[in-house]
Design an enzyme around this catalytic site. Structure first.
Site, PDB file in Angstrom:
ATOM      1  N   GLY A   1       0.946  -1.055   0.082  1.00 17.07           N
ATOM      2  CA  GLY A   1       0.095   0.037   0.112  1.00 17.07           C
ATOM      3  C   GLY A   1       0.782   1.206  -0.030  1.00 17.07           C
ATOM      4  O   GLY A   1       2.021   1.140  -0.056  1.00 17.07           O
TER       5      GLY A   1
ATOM      6  N   LEU B   1       2.351   3.956   1.823  1.00 20.17           N
ATOM      7  CA  LEU B   1       3.005   4.205   3.277  1.00 20.17           C
ATOM      8  C   LEU B   1       3.056   5.658   3.571  1.00 20.17           C
ATOM      9  O   LEU B   1       2.838   6.068   4.893  1.00 20.17           O
ATOM     10  CB  LEU B   1       4.286   3.317   3.778  1.00 20.17           C
ATOM     11  CG  LEU B   1       4.359   1.864   3.551  1.00 20.17           C
ATOM     12  CD1 LEU B   1       5.400   1.188   3.723  1.00 20.17           C
ATOM     13  CD2 LEU B   1       2.982   1.451   4.288  1.00 20.17           C
ATOM     14  N   GLN B   2       3.344   6.569   2.537  1.00 16.76           N
ATOM     15  CA  GLN B   2       3.638   8.001   2.780  1.00 16.76           C
ATOM     16  C   GLN B   2       2.546   8.701   2.067  1.00 16.76           C
ATOM     17  O   GLN B   2       2.362   8.648   0.912  1.00 16.76           O
ATOM     18  CB  GLN B   2       5.050   8.290   2.158  1.00 16.76           C
ATOM     19  CG  GLN B   2       6.234   7.334   2.507  1.00 16.76           C
ATOM     20  CD  GLN B   2       7.342   7.605   1.823  1.00 16.76           C
ATOM     21  OE1 GLN B   2       7.360   7.010   0.735  1.00 16.76           O
ATOM     22  NE2 GLN B   2       8.324   8.489   2.124  1.00 16.76           N
TER      23      GLN B   2
ATOM     24  N   GLY C   1       4.753  14.248  -3.810  1.00 18.13           N
ATOM     25  CA  GLY C   1       4.374  12.924  -4.062  1.00 18.13           C
ATOM     26  C   GLY C   1       3.893  12.368  -5.356  1.00 18.13           C
ATOM     27  O   GLY C   1       2.898  11.466  -5.246  1.00 18.13           O
ATOM     28  N   GLU C   2       4.189  13.172  -6.273  1.00 23.33           N
ATOM     29  CA  GLU C   2       3.583  12.759  -7.769  1.00 23.33           C
ATOM     30  C   GLU C   2       3.927  11.421  -8.157  1.00 23.33           C
ATOM     31  O   GLU C   2       3.277  10.749  -8.766  1.00 23.33           O
ATOM     32  CB  GLU C   2       3.953  13.723  -8.859  1.00 23.33           C
ATOM     33  CG  GLU C   2       3.115  13.473  -9.987  1.00 23.33           C
ATOM     34  CD  GLU C   2       3.663  14.717 -11.096  1.00 23.33           C
ATOM     35  OE1 GLU C   2       3.546  14.260 -12.337  1.00 23.33           O
ATOM     36  OE2 GLU C   2       3.900  15.664 -10.774  1.00 23.33           O
ATOM     37  N   ARG C   3       5.111  10.909  -7.784  1.00 26.31           N
ATOM     38  CA  ARG C   3       5.602   9.707  -8.190  1.00 26.31           C
ATOM     39  C   ARG C   3       4.620   8.516  -7.381  1.00 26.31           C
ATOM     40  O   ARG C   3       4.279   7.299  -7.955  1.00 26.31           O
ATOM     41  CB  ARG C   3       7.094   9.304  -7.478  1.00 26.31           C
ATOM     42  CG  ARG C   3       7.977  10.030  -8.264  1.00 26.31           C
ATOM     43  CD  ARG C   3       9.461  10.096  -7.649  1.00 26.31           C
ATOM     44  NE  ARG C   3       9.946   8.666  -8.229  1.00 26.31           N
ATOM     45  CZ  ARG C   3      10.191   7.571  -7.188  1.00 26.31           C
ATOM     46  NH1 ARG C   3       9.777   7.718  -5.780  1.00 26.31           N
ATOM     47  NH2 ARG C   3      10.797   6.190  -7.140  1.00 26.31           N
TER      48      ARG C   3
ATOM     49  N   ARG D   1      15.121  13.793  -2.472  1.00 25.72           N
ATOM     50  CA  ARG D   1      15.413  12.452  -2.973  1.00 25.72           C
ATOM     51  C   ARG D   1      16.770  11.986  -3.181  1.00 25.72           C
ATOM     52  O   ARG D   1      17.774  12.559  -4.015  1.00 25.72           O
ATOM     53  CB  ARG D   1      14.673  12.355  -4.395  1.00 25.72           C
ATOM     54  CG  ARG D   1      13.115  12.481  -4.267  1.00 25.72           C
ATOM     55  CD  ARG D   1      12.361  12.206  -5.480  1.00 25.72           C
ATOM     56  NE  ARG D   1      12.674  10.680  -5.838  1.00 25.72           N
ATOM     57  CZ  ARG D   1      12.702  10.442  -7.248  1.00 25.72           C
ATOM     58  NH1 ARG D   1      12.228  11.132  -8.126  1.00 25.72           N
ATOM     59  NH2 ARG D   1      13.146   9.232  -7.430  1.00 25.72           N
ATOM     60  N   ALA D   2      17.133  10.904  -2.747  1.00 31.32           N
ATOM     61  CA  ALA D   2      18.491  10.200  -2.838  1.00 31.32           C
ATOM     62  C   ALA D   2      18.811   9.855  -4.128  1.00 31.32           C
ATOM     63  O   ALA D   2      20.022   9.936  -4.467  1.00 31.32           O
ATOM     64  CB  ALA D   2      18.547   9.131  -1.914  1.00 31.32           C
TER      65      ALA D   2
ATOM     66  N   ASN E   1      12.266  17.195  -4.259  1.00 32.87           N
ATOM     67  CA  ASN E   1      13.012  16.847  -5.346  1.00 32.87           C
ATOM     68  C   ASN E   1      14.737  16.832  -4.828  1.00 32.87           C
ATOM     69  O   ASN E   1      15.425  15.830  -5.158  1.00 32.87           O
ATOM     70  CB  ASN E   1      13.060  17.549  -6.645  1.00 32.87           C
ATOM     71  CG  ASN E   1      11.792  17.326  -7.563  1.00 32.87           C
ATOM     72  OD1 ASN E   1      11.164  16.203  -7.438  1.00 32.87           O
ATOM     73  ND2 ASN E   1      11.213  18.360  -8.070  1.00 32.87           N
TER      74      ASN E   1
END
Length: 297
Positions: A72, A74-75, A92-94, A130-131, A127
């Site tokens: 599911g 989670l974030q 959170g578009e991804r 993000r790693a 952005n």
């Protein structure tokens, strides 16, 4: 359309406060599902049309889709309410894209009352955090925060949990020609290689040599040093008696160039405290901006 006061408002409600909203959803993966304000039907959620990230790696989306099918979402997404019960994605578009592929019907969201300016700031911050963001993209994100919102390197370092030198080193990469930055984005050059190429007179030519020869960062630094001493130093000695620039001077030039967004060169005689600084602008807009900055000193 924002007015000038909005764009130059300093930190507004606070870059750290905006960071807290992003981190609220980014640190929960290891702790289990985070508390959401509510669940919203996925068809009532739409992406931010001004999202600065335009490309999404399909393999990463596929991995995220598989994870969402199993565990599911989670974030929760950060969204803001629009008219007619619709919501616009702030961060959170991804997850939204992957959830669509996983055929979910609703998503957990955290609703925030953001202005248009703050929406863009949070999108850039997400952005940057993000790693998997490459060095060129991260540098572009810092530059956007500085140019569009007036944030300083010091304030960004404090709010983002980065060192000032990390931000300054990345901003130097934006002084490289576009083809070299593209090699960095494609992964053909590392950030270390790219930083070494910043002071070079022909970065693209040397970058191609680095890639072809599989050179290390240290070997790249030596290659740049040889180019500078071979092409630039003899003329400088004949004209001014100056010696080759040391690493500190080159680094300072890079810092100033990154801060101004214009090419800065320093020239001084060894052992003396006097010298010259030249600033190269490439448009009248840059000249206007330089005059504005000098007038405010």
């Amino acid at each position: 359309m924002s007015n000038k006061n909005e764009r130059k408002r300093g930190l507004g409600r606070g870059l750290s406060a905006l960071m807290a909203d992003v981190n609220e959803t980014e640190t929960v993966a290891a702790k289990g599902p985070a508390a959401a304000d509510q669940f919203v039907p996925i068809e009532r959620i739409s992406p931010n049309p001004d999202q600065p990230r335009k490309q999404f790696v399909q393999s990463d989306l596929d991995d995220l889709t598989a994870s969402i099918k199993e565990k599911g979402v989670l974030q929760p997404l950060i969204v803001r309410a629009r008219e007619n019960g619709e919501y616009e994605i702030v961060a959170g578009e991804r997850r939204w894209r992957a959830a669509q592929a996983a055929k979910l019907h609703e998503l957990p969201v955290i609703v925030r009352d953001f202005t248009d300016i703050e929406v863009l700031e949070v999108a850039i911050i997400e952005n940057i955090q993000r790693a998997d963001l490459n060095a060129a993209e991260e540098a572009a994100g810092y530059r956007q925060l500085m140019d569009r919102f007036g944030h300083t390197q010091e304030k960004m370092a404090e709010a983002l949990g980065k060192s000032r030198s990390h931000i300054a080193n990345l901003l130097r990469l934006l002084n490289l020609p576009a083809p070299v930055q593209e090699l960095l984005r494609d992964g053909q050059l590392s950030a270390g290689h790219a930083r070494a190429l910043v002071p070079a007179q022909d970065p693209l030519k040397l970058a191609q040599q680095v890639i072809k020869g599989g050179l290390s960062v240290r070997a790249t630094e030596a290659l740049v040093k040889r180019q500078l001493s071979g092409d630039a130093a003899p003329k400088a000695k004949r004209d001014t008696g100056s010696e080759e620039k040391d690493a500190d001077t080159i680094a300072l030039e890079g810092d100033l160039s990154a801060n101004l967004g214009m090419r800065v060169q320093l020239s001084h005689k060894p052992g003396q405290e006097t010298g010259q600084m030249s600033i190269k602008y490439t448009s009248l807009d840059q000249l206007d901006e330089l005059c504005r900055l000098l007038s405010n000193i």
